[in-house]
Design an enzyme around this catalytic site. Structure first.
Site, PDB file in Angstrom:
ATOM      1  N   ASP A 129      -1.022  28.362  19.247  1.00  0.00           N
ATOM      2  CA  ASP A 129       0.286  28.691  18.738  1.00  0.00           C
ATOM      3  C   ASP A 129       0.676  29.138  19.294  1.00  0.00           C
ATOM      4  O   ASP A 129       0.511  29.307  20.790  1.00  0.00           O
ATOM      5  CB  ASP A 129      -0.627  30.011  17.629  1.00  0.00           C
ATOM      6  CG  ASP A 129       0.063  30.591  16.365  1.00  0.00           C
ATOM      7  OD1 ASP A 129       1.399  31.291  16.735  1.00  0.00           O
ATOM      8  OD2 ASP A 129      -0.668  30.021  15.278  1.00  0.00           O
ATOM      9  N   TYR A 184      12.917  22.830   4.238  1.00  0.00           N
ATOM     10  CA  TYR A 184      11.748  22.326   4.242  1.00  0.00           C
ATOM     11  C   TYR A 184      10.800  21.490   3.915  1.00  0.00           C
ATOM     12  O   TYR A 184      10.032  20.817   4.169  1.00  0.00           O
ATOM     13  CB  TYR A 184      11.049  23.931   3.903  1.00  0.00           C
ATOM     14  CG  TYR A 184       9.491  24.250   3.638  1.00  0.00           C
ATOM     15  CD1 TYR A 184       9.130  24.404   5.077  1.00  0.00           C
ATOM     16  CD2 TYR A 184       9.309  24.138   2.943  1.00  0.00           C
ATOM     17  CE1 TYR A 184       7.881  24.828   5.205  1.00  0.00           C
ATOM     18  CE2 TYR A 184       7.388  24.604   2.436  1.00  0.00           C
ATOM     19  CZ  TYR A 184       6.891  24.312   3.807  1.00  0.00           C
ATOM     20  OH  TYR A 184       5.118  24.757   3.813  1.00  0.00           O
ATOM     21  N   LYS A 204       8.478  18.402   5.106  1.00  0.00           N
ATOM     22  CA  LYS A 204       7.052  17.951   4.462  1.00  0.00           C
ATOM     23  C   LYS A 204       6.829  16.953   3.986  1.00  0.00           C
ATOM     24  O   LYS A 204       5.633  15.936   4.264  1.00  0.00           O
ATOM     25  CB  LYS A 204       6.767  19.372   2.933  1.00  0.00           C
ATOM     26  CG  LYS A 204       6.525  20.848   3.645  1.00  0.00           C
ATOM     27  CD  LYS A 204       5.524  20.996   4.994  1.00  0.00           C
ATOM     28  CE  LYS A 204       5.280  21.913   5.796  1.00  0.00           C
ATOM     29  NZ  LYS A 204       4.460  21.711   6.390  1.00  0.00           N
ATOM     30  N   ASP A 261       3.371  25.501  22.480  1.00  0.00           N
ATOM     31  CA  ASP A 261       4.351  25.086  21.373  1.00  0.00           C
ATOM     32  C   ASP A 261       5.182  24.054  20.549  1.00  0.00           C
ATOM     33  O   ASP A 261       4.938  22.687  22.058  1.00  0.00           O
ATOM     34  CB  ASP A 261       5.942  25.213  21.613  1.00  0.00           C
ATOM     35  CG  ASP A 261       7.299  25.061  20.626  1.00  0.00           C
ATOM     36  OD1 ASP A 261       7.141  24.361  19.726  1.00  0.00           O
ATOM     37  OD2 ASP A 261       8.378  25.166  22.047  1.00  0.00           O
ATOM     38  N   VAL A 262       4.322  23.327  19.619  1.00  0.00           N
ATOM     39  CA  VAL A 262       3.431  22.077  18.905  1.00  0.00           C
ATOM     40  C   VAL A 262       5.299  21.008  19.178  1.00  0.00           C
ATOM     41  O   VAL A 262       5.264  20.192  18.854  1.00  0.00           O
ATOM     42  CB  VAL A 262       3.648  22.217  17.980  1.00  0.00           C
ATOM     43  CG1 VAL A 262       1.394  22.471  18.384  1.00  0.00           C
ATOM     44  CG2 VAL A 262       3.972  22.159  16.832  1.00  0.00           C
ATOM     45  N   ASN A 286      -1.904  22.482  11.156  1.00  0.00           N
ATOM     46  CA  ASN A 286      -1.316  23.448  10.524  1.00  0.00           C
ATOM     47  C   ASN A 286      -0.037  23.818  10.708  1.00  0.00           C
ATOM     48  O   ASN A 286       0.685  24.509   9.563  1.00  0.00           O
ATOM     49  CB  ASN A 286      -2.397  24.386  10.045  1.00  0.00           C
ATOM     50  CG  ASN A 286      -2.126  25.520   9.437  1.00  0.00           C
ATOM     51  OD1 ASN A 286      -2.024  25.569   8.285  1.00  0.00           O
ATOM     52  ND2 ASN A 286      -1.830  26.303  10.566  1.00  0.00           N
ATOM     53  N   ALA A 327       1.257  38.102   5.381  1.00  0.00           N
ATOM     54  CA  ALA A 327       2.927  37.872   5.484  1.00  0.00           C
ATOM     55  C   ALA A 327       3.542  38.267   4.261  1.00  0.00           C
ATOM     56  O   ALA A 327       4.433  38.542   3.720  1.00  0.00           O
ATOM     57  CB  ALA A 327       3.593  36.950   6.151  1.00  0.00           C
TER      58      ALA A 327
END
Length: 274
Positions: free
Chosen positions: A36, A179, A183, A62-63, A89, A216
């Site tokens: 993460d 987004y 996806k 940081d992917v 994820n 959140a």
């Protein structure tokens, strides 16, 4: 303990859905790696995993950076020697104030007798917003999958589960076209790679969650008026968000040796899109 002896990496594993998946893997006997960008949350989740008696390697990564992803996999090799399970994820989600406003306009349009009109989102989106979502949500999945396959294919075993979204298979993400596009790309990538590597005994699948009950999201709902909550619930047949544990159970099945699925895109939105 159906994950006993397996090494599982969950990206974005410090909180929310990623944390729920990591805890489920730990409870089932896996050695868990979480990455993460939130280092404080990483340490908290690492402690929760170790309390379940599982080994845990918590790494800041940081992917969206291929260099950081490669360095992370080197650390995994040094600690555990290989990787058996990858859960992609980590993702950016539309959670800024302007995203909230877009979402409200979209839900009002589909639940109230308003004149047909454009949401006027894509035409006003700048390059930076588009590229940020693509870098984490698509590039990150590719970088991690590539590194994982470099370990999984030679050993003749692997499970990759990509966390997509109902936004990638429906118009439910019309308020966030960047987004949705990201996806949707993850879904197409899942199908292509699944076919490619099945012969090496590597199974690749994806799930498409709807709303996820995270702290959140709960804070977001607490800020809404009763009327806005009613509108939100109208687009969800079950009238509630999916629990992290419910999604984690599905991921656990896909990561297990009891799973025969290859290239499946599972609609896990609680009926939001049927």
């Amino acid at each position: 303990m159906k994950m006993n002896g397996r090494v599982a990496l969950i990206t974005g594993g410090a909180g929310g859905l990623g944390q729920a998946i990591a805890l489920r893997m730990a409870s089932e006997g896996a050695c868990v790696v979480i990455c993460d960008v939130n280092e404080e949350a990483l340490e908290t989740t690492r402690g929760m995993i170790e309390q379940r008696g599982a080994q845990c390697l918590a790494l800041r990564c940081d992917v969206s950076s291929s260099a950081e992803v490669n360095a992370m996999f080197d650390r995994i090799d040094a600690r555990f020697g290989t990787l058996h399970i990858l859960v992609n994820n980590a993702a950016l989600v539309p959670d800024k104030p302007h995203d909230d406003e877009r979402r409200k306009r979209h839900y009002a349009l589909v639940t109230q007798p308003l004149p047909r009109q454009s949401l006027e989102i894509t035409r006003n989106m700048d390059d930076g917003e588009w590229k940020r979502f693509w870098a984490v949500n698509v590039d990150g999945v590719f970088y991690c999958t590539r590194a994982a396959l470099q370990r999984m294919e030679p050993q003749g075993y692997g499970k990759i589960i990509n966390i997509a979204s109902i936004a990638g298979i429906s118009a439910m993400g019309a308020h966030s076209p960047h987004y949705s596009a990201a996806k949707g790309a993850v879904i197409a990538f899942t199908r292509a790679v699944a076919y490619e590597v099945a012969g090496a005994n590597v199974q690749v699948n994806a799930i498409c969650p709807g709303g996820v009950q995270t702290p959140a999201f709960e804070r977001y709902l607490e800020q809404q008026s009763p009327e806005q909550l009613s509108v939100f619930q109208q687009v969800m047949p079950l009238g509630r968000l999916g629990k992290g544990e419910e999604y984690a159970a599905l991921v656990s099945h896909l990561a297990s040796d009891e799973c025969y699925l290859v290239g499946s895109i599972i609609n896990a939105g609680g009926g939001t899109y049927i």
